[in-house]
Design an enzyme around this catalytic site. Structure first.
Site, PDB file in Angstrom:
ATOM      1  N   LYS A 132       0.829  -1.211   0.000  1.00 58.67           N
ATOM      2  CA  LYS A 132       0.000   0.000   0.000  1.00 58.67           C
ATOM      3  C   LYS A 132       0.862   1.259   0.000  1.00 58.67           C
ATOM      4  O   LYS A 132       0.637   2.189  -0.784  1.00 58.67           O
ATOM      5  CB  LYS A 132      -0.917   0.004   1.214  1.00 58.67           C
ATOM      6  CG  LYS A 132      -1.613   1.350   1.495  1.00 58.67           C
ATOM      7  CD  LYS A 132      -2.415   1.288   2.784  1.00 58.67           C
ATOM      8  CE  LYS A 132      -3.063   2.630   3.107  1.00 58.67           C
ATOM      9  NZ  LYS A 132      -2.118   3.609   3.658  1.00 58.67           N
ATOM     10  N   ASN A 133       1.845   1.325   0.888  1.00 54.82           N
ATOM     11  CA  ASN A 133       2.633   2.551   1.027  1.00 54.82           C
ATOM     12  C   ASN A 133       3.512   2.813  -0.189  1.00 54.82           C
ATOM     13  O   ASN A 133       3.841   3.960  -0.486  1.00 54.82           O
ATOM     14  CB  ASN A 133       3.477   2.499   2.304  1.00 54.82           C
ATOM     15  CG  ASN A 133       2.616   2.567   3.560  1.00 54.82           C
ATOM     16  OD1 ASN A 133       1.475   3.031   3.517  1.00 54.82           O
ATOM     17  ND2 ASN A 133       3.146   2.102   4.679  1.00 54.82           N
TER      18      ASN A 133
ATOM     19  N   ARG B 256      -4.769  10.815   2.588  1.00 57.28           N
ATOM     20  CA  ARG B 256      -3.487  11.482   2.811  1.00 57.28           C
ATOM     21  C   ARG B 256      -2.540  11.279   1.626  1.00 57.28           C
ATOM     22  O   ARG B 256      -1.726  12.143   1.310  1.00 57.28           O
ATOM     23  CB  ARG B 256      -2.830  10.961   4.092  1.00 57.28           C
ATOM     24  CG  ARG B 256      -1.519  11.686   4.385  1.00 57.28           C
ATOM     25  CD  ARG B 256      -0.936  11.382   5.741  1.00 57.28           C
ATOM     26  NE  ARG B 256       0.354  12.037   5.876  1.00 57.28           N
ATOM     27  CZ  ARG B 256       0.529  13.301   6.203  1.00 57.28           C
ATOM     28  NH1 ARG B 256      -0.520  14.055   6.426  1.00 57.28           N
ATOM     29  NH2 ARG B 256       1.733  13.826   6.296  1.00 57.28           N
TER      30      ARG B 256
ATOM     31  N   ASP C 126      -5.706   8.163   8.383  1.00 57.86           N
ATOM     32  CA  ASP C 126      -5.875   7.697   9.763  1.00 57.86           C
ATOM     33  C   ASP C 126      -5.826   8.822  10.769  1.00 57.86           C
ATOM     34  O   ASP C 126      -5.086   9.795  10.613  1.00 57.86           O
ATOM     35  CB  ASP C 126      -4.745   6.703  10.129  1.00 57.86           C
ATOM     36  CG  ASP C 126      -4.949   5.350   9.466  1.00 57.86           C
ATOM     37  OD1 ASP C 126      -6.103   5.012   9.192  1.00 57.86           O
ATOM     38  OD2 ASP C 126      -3.948   4.664   9.228  1.00 57.86           O
TER      39      ASP C 126
ATOM     40  N   ASP D 168       3.890   0.932  11.714  1.00 55.40           N
ATOM     41  CA  ASP D 168       2.640   0.305  11.284  1.00 55.40           C
ATOM     42  C   ASP D 168       2.421  -1.072  11.888  1.00 55.40           C
ATOM     43  O   ASP D 168       1.312  -1.618  11.781  1.00 55.40           O
ATOM     44  CB  ASP D 168       2.608   0.201   9.751  1.00 55.40           C
ATOM     45  CG  ASP D 168       2.284   1.527   9.088  1.00 55.40           C
ATOM     46  OD1 ASP D 168       1.826   2.441   9.791  1.00 55.40           O
ATOM     47  OD2 ASP D 168       2.498   1.658   7.865  1.00 55.40           O
TER      48      ASP D 168
ATOM     49  N   MET E 130       6.409   7.599  17.245  1.00 51.11           N
ATOM     50  CA  MET E 130       6.197   8.476  16.102  1.00 51.11           C
ATOM     51  C   MET E 130       4.791   9.065  15.992  1.00 51.11           C
ATOM     52  O   MET E 130       4.600  10.089  15.347  1.00 51.11           O
ATOM     53  CB  MET E 130       6.566   7.738  14.811  1.00 51.11           C
ATOM     54  CG  MET E 130       8.054   7.364  14.767  1.00 51.11           C
ATOM     55  SD  MET E 130       8.520   6.302  13.387  1.00 51.11           S
ATOM     56  CE  MET E 130       8.280   7.399  11.999  1.00 51.11           C
TER      57      MET E 130
END
Length: 435
Positions: A22-23, A97, A121, A319, A341
Protein backbone atom coordinates in the site's frame (compact mmCIF):
# COMPACT_ATOMS: atom_id res chain seq x y z
CA UNK A 1 -21.29 1.29 8.05
CA UNK A 2 -20.12 -2.34 7.82
CA UNK A 3 -18.83 -4.69 10.49
CA UNK A 4 -17.14 -8.05 10.91
CA UNK A 5 -18.77 -10.77 12.99
CA UNK A 6 -15.94 -13.00 14.19
CA UNK A 7 -16.10 -16.32 16.01
CA UNK A 8 -12.69 -16.86 17.58
CA UNK A 9 -10.71 -19.81 18.82
CA UNK A 10 -10.31 -21.48 15.42
CA UNK A 11 -6.91 -22.85 14.40
CA UNK A 12 -6.09 -21.76 10.86
CA UNK A 13 -4.08 -23.58 8.24
CA UNK A 14 -2.93 -23.08 4.67
CA UNK A 15 -1.16 -20.57 2.46
CA UNK A 16 -1.72 -16.85 2.06
CA UNK A 17 -0.15 -14.39 -0.40
CA UNK A 18 0.50 -10.81 0.75
CA UNK A 19 -0.95 -8.04 -1.41
CA UNK A 20 1.14 -5.40 -3.13
CA UNK A 21 2.51 -2.75 -0.80
CA UNK A 22 0.00 0.00 0.00
CA UNK A 23 2.63 2.55 1.03
CA UNK A 24 4.62 1.94 -2.14
CA UNK A 25 1.53 2.12 -4.34
CA UNK A 26 0.56 5.68 -3.38
CA UNK A 27 4.03 6.95 -4.38
CA UNK A 28 4.42 4.88 -7.54
CA UNK A 29 0.97 5.72 -8.90
CA UNK A 30 1.61 9.44 -8.33
CA UNK A 31 4.86 9.21 -10.31
CA UNK A 32 2.99 8.39 -13.55
CA UNK A 33 2.26 12.14 -13.78
CA UNK A 34 5.94 12.76 -14.55
CA UNK A 35 5.70 11.49 -18.13
CA UNK A 36 3.32 11.63 -21.10
CA UNK A 37 4.31 8.08 -22.06
CA UNK A 38 2.54 4.89 -20.87
CA UNK A 39 3.53 3.46 -17.49
CA UNK A 40 2.52 -0.11 -16.58
CA UNK A 41 2.28 -0.96 -12.88
CA UNK A 42 1.59 -4.46 -11.54
CA UNK A 43 0.90 -6.04 -8.15
CA UNK A 44 -1.34 -3.07 -7.26
CA UNK A 45 -3.30 -3.73 -4.04
CA UNK A 46 -7.06 -3.65 -4.64
CA UNK A 47 -7.85 -1.48 -1.62
CA UNK A 48 -9.86 1.66 -0.96
CA UNK A 49 -6.97 4.12 -0.58
CA UNK A 50 -5.19 3.01 -3.75
CA UNK A 51 -8.39 2.86 -5.81
CA UNK A 52 -9.24 6.39 -4.68
CA UNK A 53 -5.79 7.58 -5.78
CA UNK A 54 -6.39 6.02 -9.22
CA UNK A 55 -9.80 7.75 -9.40
CA UNK A 56 -8.14 11.10 -8.66
CA UNK A 57 -5.77 10.56 -11.59
CA UNK A 58 -8.61 9.60 -13.91
CA UNK A 59 -10.62 12.69 -12.99
CA UNK A 60 -7.71 14.97 -13.88
CA UNK A 61 -7.45 13.37 -17.31
CA UNK A 62 -4.98 10.50 -16.88
CA UNK A 63 -5.91 7.54 -19.10
CA UNK A 64 -6.19 4.37 -16.99
CA UNK A 65 -6.46 0.91 -18.56
CA UNK A 66 -7.05 -1.55 -15.73
CA UNK A 67 -6.12 -4.75 -17.54
CA UNK A 68 -6.68 -6.71 -14.31
CA UNK A 69 -7.41 -5.84 -10.69
CA UNK A 70 -3.68 -5.76 -9.93
CA UNK A 71 -2.32 -4.25 -13.16
CA UNK A 72 -2.91 -0.81 -14.71
CA UNK A 73 -1.50 1.03 -17.69
CA UNK A 74 -1.43 4.78 -17.05
CA UNK A 75 -0.85 7.55 -19.57
CA UNK A 76 -0.77 11.19 -18.42
CA UNK A 77 -0.61 12.81 -21.87
CA UNK A 78 -3.65 15.08 -21.46
CA UNK A 79 -3.82 16.23 -17.85
CA UNK A 80 -6.34 18.90 -16.84
CA UNK A 81 -4.37 20.67 -14.12
CA UNK A 82 -7.20 23.16 -13.54
CA UNK A 83 -9.35 20.31 -12.19
CA UNK A 84 -7.07 20.31 -9.13
CA UNK A 85 -8.54 23.62 -8.03
CA UNK A 86 -12.12 22.32 -8.18
CA UNK A 87 -14.33 21.67 -5.18
CA UNK A 88 -14.76 18.06 -6.29
CA UNK A 89 -10.99 17.45 -6.17
CA UNK A 90 -10.67 19.13 -2.78
CA UNK A 91 -13.45 17.01 -1.32
CA UNK A 92 -12.20 13.70 -2.67
CA UNK A 93 -8.47 14.27 -2.15
CA UNK A 94 -9.09 15.46 1.40
CA UNK A 95 -10.22 11.94 2.31
CA UNK A 96 -6.84 10.46 1.40
CA UNK A 97 -3.49 11.48 2.81
CA UNK A 98 -1.78 9.89 -0.19
CA UNK A 99 -3.18 12.63 -2.41
CA UNK A 100 -0.38 14.89 -1.16
CA UNK A 101 1.98 12.72 -3.25
CA UNK A 102 0.56 14.24 -6.43
CA UNK A 103 2.11 17.63 -5.62
CA UNK A 104 5.75 16.81 -6.42
CA UNK A 105 5.11 15.37 -9.91
CA UNK A 106 2.63 18.17 -10.74
CA UNK A 107 5.11 20.89 -9.75
CA UNK A 108 7.88 19.23 -11.74
CA UNK A 109 5.94 18.82 -14.95
CA UNK A 110 3.11 21.40 -14.85
CA UNK A 111 4.58 24.01 -12.47
CA UNK A 112 1.55 24.13 -10.19
CA UNK A 113 -0.18 21.90 -7.66
CA UNK A 114 -2.84 21.88 -4.96
CA UNK A 115 -2.38 20.11 -1.64
CA UNK A 116 -5.47 19.42 0.52
CA UNK A 117 -5.61 19.25 4.28
CA UNK A 118 -4.37 15.72 5.13
CA UNK A 119 -6.90 12.92 5.40
CA UNK A 120 -6.35 9.27 6.33
CA UNK A 121 -5.87 7.70 9.76
CA UNK A 122 -6.56 9.59 12.96
CA UNK A 123 -3.32 8.48 14.62
CA UNK A 124 -1.92 11.83 15.62
CA UNK A 125 -0.50 14.97 14.07
CA UNK A 126 0.88 14.38 10.57
CA UNK A 127 2.17 17.67 9.34
CA UNK A 128 3.05 18.73 5.81
CA UNK A 129 5.88 21.09 6.73
CA UNK A 130 8.58 18.78 5.34
CA UNK A 131 6.86 18.67 1.95
CA UNK A 132 6.11 22.40 1.70
CA UNK A 133 9.54 23.55 2.92
CA UNK A 134 11.22 21.20 0.44
CA UNK A 135 9.14 22.60 -2.43
CA UNK A 136 9.96 26.15 -1.34
CA UNK A 137 13.68 25.42 -1.38
CA UNK A 138 13.34 24.07 -4.90
CA UNK A 139 11.75 27.35 -5.96
CA UNK A 140 7.99 26.93 -5.44
CA UNK A 141 5.72 29.54 -3.89
CA UNK A 142 2.73 28.57 -1.80
CA UNK A 143 -0.45 30.11 -0.47
CA UNK A 144 -2.66 28.49 2.16
CA UNK A 145 -6.39 29.01 1.67
CA UNK A 146 -7.85 29.23 5.19
CA UNK A 147 -11.42 28.90 4.01
CA UNK A 148 -10.87 25.79 1.87
CA UNK A 149 -7.98 24.30 3.90
CA UNK A 150 -5.59 23.60 1.05
CA UNK A 151 -2.22 24.79 -0.25
CA UNK A 152 -1.81 26.34 -3.69
CA UNK A 153 1.70 25.80 -5.08
CA UNK A 154 3.28 27.34 -8.17
CA UNK A 155 6.69 27.88 -9.70
CA UNK A 156 8.28 29.51 -12.73
CA UNK A 157 10.78 26.66 -12.76
CA UNK A 158 12.26 24.42 -10.06
CA UNK A 159 16.02 24.66 -9.46
CA UNK A 160 18.28 22.15 -7.75
CA UNK A 161 19.39 22.93 -4.20
CA UNK A 162 20.81 21.29 -1.08
CA UNK A 163 18.00 20.20 1.24
CA UNK A 164 18.36 18.98 4.83
CA UNK A 165 15.08 17.40 5.92
CA UNK A 166 14.00 18.12 9.49
CA UNK A 167 12.73 14.52 9.71
CA UNK A 168 13.26 11.43 7.50
CA UNK A 169 9.67 11.52 6.27
CA UNK A 170 8.93 8.80 3.72
CA UNK A 171 6.21 10.75 1.92
CA UNK A 172 8.18 13.99 2.27
CA UNK A 173 11.30 12.42 0.74
CA UNK A 174 9.30 10.84 -2.08
CA UNK A 175 7.45 14.06 -2.88
CA UNK A 176 10.58 16.22 -2.94
CA UNK A 177 12.42 13.55 -4.94
CA UNK A 178 9.71 13.50 -7.61
CA UNK A 179 9.82 17.29 -7.84
CA UNK A 180 13.63 17.32 -8.05
CA UNK A 181 14.07 14.79 -10.88
CA UNK A 182 13.02 17.45 -13.42
CA UNK A 183 14.46 20.50 -11.63
CA UNK A 184 17.30 22.43 -13.24
CA UNK A 185 20.69 21.39 -11.86
CA UNK A 186 21.65 19.19 -8.90
CA UNK A 187 19.58 18.53 -5.78
CA UNK A 188 20.82 16.80 -2.65
CA UNK A 189 18.37 15.48 -0.06
CA UNK A 190 20.06 14.76 3.26
CA UNK A 191 18.36 12.91 6.14
CA UNK A 192 16.26 11.26 3.44
CA UNK A 193 14.05 8.27 4.20
CA UNK A 194 15.49 5.04 2.81
CA UNK A 195 12.62 2.52 3.19
CA UNK A 196 12.41 -0.26 0.56
CA UNK A 197 9.37 1.51 -0.93
CA UNK A 198 11.41 4.69 -1.40
CA UNK A 199 14.16 2.61 -3.01
CA UNK A 200 11.53 1.14 -5.33
CA UNK A 201 10.43 4.63 -6.34
CA UNK A 202 14.04 5.62 -7.05
CA UNK A 203 14.59 2.59 -9.27
CA UNK A 204 11.37 3.25 -11.18
CA UNK A 205 12.34 6.88 -11.77
CA UNK A 206 15.81 5.82 -12.92
CA UNK A 207 14.25 3.44 -15.47
CA UNK A 208 12.22 6.45 -16.65
CA UNK A 209 15.46 8.37 -17.22
CA UNK A 210 16.02 10.14 -13.89
CA UNK A 211 19.58 10.46 -12.57
CA UNK A 212 19.66 9.51 -8.87
CA UNK A 213 22.64 8.48 -6.74
CA UNK A 214 22.68 7.20 -3.16
CA UNK A 215 19.65 4.89 -3.41
CA UNK A 216 19.20 3.05 -0.12
CA UNK A 217 21.12 5.68 1.88
CA UNK A 218 19.99 8.83 3.69
CA UNK A 219 21.69 11.07 1.12
CA UNK A 220 20.11 11.25 -2.32
CA UNK A 221 21.82 13.18 -5.14
CA UNK A 222 19.58 14.04 -8.10
CA UNK A 223 20.70 15.52 -11.42
CA UNK A 224 17.66 17.09 -13.04
CA UNK A 225 16.60 16.02 -16.53
CA UNK A 226 14.27 17.74 -19.01
CA UNK A 227 11.79 14.89 -19.42
CA UNK A 228 11.08 11.30 -18.42
CA UNK A 229 9.84 8.32 -20.43
CA UNK A 230 7.46 5.45 -19.75
CA UNK A 231 8.37 2.25 -17.92
CA UNK A 232 7.07 -0.91 -16.26
CA UNK A 233 7.12 -1.46 -12.51
CA UNK A 234 6.10 -4.26 -10.14
CA UNK A 235 5.41 -3.47 -6.50
CA UNK A 236 6.89 -5.32 -3.53
CA UNK A 237 4.77 -7.51 -1.23
CA UNK A 238 3.29 -5.48 1.62
CA UNK A 239 5.61 -5.88 4.62
CA UNK A 240 2.83 -4.80 6.99
CA UNK A 241 0.61 -7.64 5.78
CA UNK A 242 3.51 -10.08 6.18
CA UNK A 243 4.02 -8.96 9.78
CA UNK A 244 0.29 -9.09 10.44
CA UNK A 245 0.10 -12.70 9.20
CA UNK A 246 3.09 -13.75 11.33
CA UNK A 247 1.34 -12.34 14.40
CA UNK A 248 -1.99 -13.89 13.39
CA UNK A 249 -0.47 -17.37 13.06
CA UNK A 250 1.15 -17.24 16.51
CA UNK A 251 -1.86 -15.67 18.24
CA UNK A 252 -4.30 -18.31 16.89
CA UNK A 253 -1.88 -21.27 17.31
CA UNK A 254 -2.09 -21.84 13.56
CA UNK A 255 0.18 -23.29 10.90
CA UNK A 256 0.43 -20.83 8.02
CA UNK A 257 2.74 -20.34 5.05
CA UNK A 258 3.15 -16.77 3.77
CA UNK A 259 3.95 -17.14 0.08
CA UNK A 260 6.25 -14.77 -1.83
CA UNK A 261 6.88 -12.67 1.28
CA UNK A 262 9.73 -10.54 -0.10
CA UNK A 263 11.99 -11.63 2.75
CA UNK A 264 15.01 -9.60 1.62
CA UNK A 265 12.97 -6.40 2.00
CA UNK A 266 11.53 -7.08 5.49
CA UNK A 267 14.45 -5.65 7.49
CA UNK A 268 14.10 -6.29 11.24
CA UNK A 269 10.43 -7.34 11.09
CA UNK A 270 11.09 -11.11 11.44
CA UNK A 271 13.60 -10.39 14.21
CA UNK A 272 11.06 -8.41 16.27
CA UNK A 273 8.47 -11.20 16.06
CA UNK A 274 11.21 -13.70 16.95
CA UNK A 275 11.85 -11.62 20.09
CA UNK A 276 8.25 -12.39 21.07
CA UNK A 277 9.16 -16.07 20.84
CA UNK A 278 7.49 -16.76 17.49
CA UNK A 279 9.17 -19.48 15.43
CA UNK A 280 9.57 -19.05 11.67
CA UNK A 281 11.15 -21.04 8.88
CA UNK A 282 12.33 -19.33 5.69
CA UNK A 283 11.76 -21.53 2.66
CA UNK A 284 13.03 -19.67 -0.37
CA UNK A 285 10.91 -16.52 -0.38
CA UNK A 286 8.16 -18.11 1.75
CA UNK A 287 7.77 -17.87 5.53
CA UNK A 288 6.39 -20.93 7.33
CA UNK A 289 5.00 -20.33 10.83
CA UNK A 290 4.52 -23.69 12.63
CA UNK A 291 1.96 -24.48 15.31
CA UNK A 292 3.19 -23.33 18.74
CA UNK A 293 1.56 -24.26 22.01
CA UNK A 294 3.10 -21.14 23.52
CA UNK A 295 5.64 -18.44 22.67
CA UNK A 296 7.83 -16.72 25.24
CA UNK A 297 9.01 -13.11 25.10
CA UNK A 298 12.77 -12.70 25.29
CA UNK A 299 14.50 -10.37 27.73
CA UNK A 300 17.53 -8.18 27.14
CA UNK A 301 20.89 -9.83 27.88
CA UNK A 302 20.97 -8.35 31.40
CA UNK A 303 17.55 -9.84 32.15
CA UNK A 304 15.57 -6.60 31.95
CA UNK A 305 12.16 -6.36 30.29
CA UNK A 306 12.24 -6.22 26.48
CA UNK A 307 11.31 -2.92 24.81
CA UNK A 308 10.00 -2.81 21.25
CA UNK A 309 9.79 0.64 19.69
CA UNK A 310 9.30 2.13 16.25
CA UNK A 311 11.97 4.00 14.34
CA UNK A 312 12.58 5.19 10.76
CA UNK A 313 14.02 2.53 8.45
CA UNK A 314 16.01 0.41 8.98
CA UNK A 315 14.31 0.46 12.38
CA UNK A 316 10.98 -1.20 13.16
CA UNK A 317 8.01 0.21 11.27
CA UNK A 318 5.34 2.03 13.34
CA UNK A 319 2.64 0.30 11.28
CA UNK A 320 3.28 -2.98 13.11
CA UNK A 321 3.33 -1.62 16.67
CA UNK A 322 -0.41 -2.29 17.11
CA UNK A 323 0.01 -5.87 15.85
CA UNK A 324 2.98 -6.60 18.14
CA UNK A 325 1.10 -5.24 21.15
CA UNK A 326 -1.90 -7.52 20.61
CA UNK A 327 0.23 -10.60 19.87
CA UNK A 328 2.20 -10.03 23.09
CA UNK A 329 -0.97 -10.33 25.20
CA UNK A 330 -0.99 -14.12 24.80
CA UNK A 331 2.78 -14.65 25.04
CA UNK A 332 4.63 -15.72 28.17
CA UNK A 333 6.44 -12.75 29.69
CA UNK A 334 6.27 -8.96 29.51
CA UNK A 335 7.23 -6.29 27.01
CA UNK A 336 7.20 -2.49 26.92
CA UNK A 337 5.73 -1.16 23.66
CA UNK A 338 6.97 2.35 22.89
CA UNK A 339 5.19 4.09 20.00
CA UNK A 340 7.41 7.11 19.41
CA UNK A 341 6.20 8.48 16.10
CA UNK A 342 2.41 8.93 16.54
CA UNK A 343 0.75 10.10 19.73
CA UNK A 344 -2.69 8.49 19.25
CA UNK A 345 -1.88 5.04 17.93
CA UNK A 346 -2.21 3.24 21.25
CA UNK A 347 -5.68 4.55 22.02
CA UNK A 348 -7.30 1.25 20.97
CA UNK A 349 -5.78 -0.74 23.84
CA UNK A 350 -8.75 -0.09 26.14
CA UNK A 351 -10.76 -2.49 23.96
CA UNK A 352 -8.06 -5.16 24.12
CA UNK A 353 -8.05 -4.73 27.91
CA UNK A 354 -11.83 -5.17 27.88
CA UNK A 355 -11.22 -8.49 26.13
CA UNK A 356 -9.17 -9.57 29.15
CA UNK A 357 -5.63 -8.55 28.24
CA UNK A 358 -3.32 -7.23 30.97
CA UNK A 359 -1.96 -3.94 29.64
CA UNK A 360 -0.80 -0.83 31.47
CA UNK A 361 -1.20 2.25 29.29
CA UNK A 362 1.59 4.39 30.70
CA UNK A 363 0.95 7.44 28.49
CA UNK A 364 -0.06 8.12 24.86
CA UNK A 365 3.22 6.62 23.63
CA UNK A 366 3.93 3.66 25.94
CA UNK A 367 2.14 0.51 27.05
CA UNK A 368 3.39 -2.39 29.15
CA UNK A 369 1.94 -5.75 28.11
CA UNK A 370 1.93 -8.58 30.63
CA UNK A 371 1.63 -11.79 28.63
CA UNK A 372 -0.92 -14.24 30.00
CA UNK A 373 0.52 -17.31 28.27
CA UNK A 374 -3.04 -18.36 27.31
CA UNK A 375 -3.98 -19.02 30.95
CA UNK A 376 -6.84 -16.58 30.49
CA UNK A 377 -7.98 -16.47 26.83
CA UNK A 378 -9.31 -13.23 25.46
CA UNK A 379 -13.11 -12.98 25.25
CA UNK A 380 -15.17 -11.65 22.39
CA UNK A 381 -16.62 -8.12 22.61
CA UNK A 382 -17.94 -5.34 20.35
CA UNK A 383 -15.37 -2.75 19.28
CA UNK A 384 -14.77 -0.14 16.58
CA UNK A 385 -11.70 0.24 14.38
CA UNK A 386 -10.04 3.68 14.84
CA UNK A 387 -7.42 3.23 12.09
CA UNK A 388 -6.16 0.66 9.59
CA UNK A 389 -3.52 -1.05 11.74
CA UNK A 390 -5.47 -0.99 15.01
CA UNK A 391 -8.40 -2.48 13.11
CA UNK A 392 -6.36 -5.47 11.99
CA UNK A 393 -4.86 -5.82 15.48
CA UNK A 394 -8.44 -6.00 16.80
CA UNK A 395 -9.29 -8.58 14.14
CA UNK A 396 -6.32 -10.75 15.17
CA UNK A 397 -7.39 -10.46 18.82
CA UNK A 398 -10.97 -11.43 17.89
CA UNK A 399 -9.81 -14.47 15.90
CA UNK A 400 -7.92 -15.74 18.96
CA UNK A 401 -10.63 -14.92 21.52
CA UNK A 402 -13.31 -17.18 22.95
CA UNK A 403 -16.81 -16.44 21.70
CA UNK A 404 -18.03 -13.89 19.19
CA UNK A 405 -16.69 -10.41 18.52
CA UNK A 406 -18.09 -7.57 16.44
CA UNK A 407 -15.67 -5.14 14.81
CA UNK A 408 -17.38 -1.99 13.57
CA UNK A 409 -16.11 0.70 11.18
CA UNK A 410 -14.28 -1.90 9.09
CA UNK A 411 -14.07 0.63 6.26
CA UNK A 412 -10.82 1.59 8.00
CA UNK A 413 -9.51 -1.97 7.57
CA UNK A 414 -10.64 -2.06 3.92
CA UNK A 415 -8.52 1.05 3.27
CA UNK A 416 -5.36 -1.01 3.75
CA UNK A 417 -6.16 -4.73 3.51
CA UNK A 418 -7.48 -6.34 0.32
CA UNK A 419 -10.47 -8.72 0.76
CA UNK A 420 -9.12 -9.62 4.18
CA UNK A 421 -12.27 -11.49 5.23
CA UNK A 422 -12.27 -13.78 2.17
CA UNK A 423 -8.55 -14.46 2.41
CA UNK A 424 -8.82 -15.41 6.08
CA UNK A 425 -11.90 -17.53 5.42
CA UNK A 426 -9.74 -19.55 3.01
CA UNK A 427 -7.49 -20.37 5.99
CA UNK A 428 -10.46 -21.53 8.08
CA UNK A 429 -11.34 -18.34 9.92
CA UNK A 430 -14.98 -17.83 10.90
CA UNK A 431 -15.53 -14.22 9.85
CA UNK A 432 -18.64 -12.69 8.27
CA UNK A 433 -18.99 -9.22 6.72
CA UNK A 434 -22.27 -7.54 7.68
CA UNK A 435 -23.34 -4.49 5.66
Amino acid sequence: MSSFQVTGGKKLTGEIVPQGAKNEALQIISAVLLTAEPVTISNIPDIVDVNLQIELLQEMGVKVNRVSRDTCIFQADNVNVDHLGSEDFRQKSGKLRGSVMLAGPLLARFKKAYVPKPGGDKIGRRRLDTHIIGFQKLGANFHFDDAQHFFQLSTTGLKGVDILLDEPSVTGTANILMAAVMAEGKTSIYNAACEPYLQQLCRMLMRMGAKIAGVGSNLLIIEGVESLKGTEHRMLPDMIEVGSFIGLAAMTQSEITIKNAGIEHLGVIPEKFAQLGIKMEFRGDDIFIPYQEKYEIQTFLDGTVLTIYDHPWPGFTPDLISIVLVVATQAVGSVLIHQKMFESRLFFVDKVMEMGAQIILCDPHRATVIGLGRKHPLRGITMSSPDIRAGVAMLIAALSAEGKSTIQNIEQIDRGYQNIDKRLQALGAEIVRVN
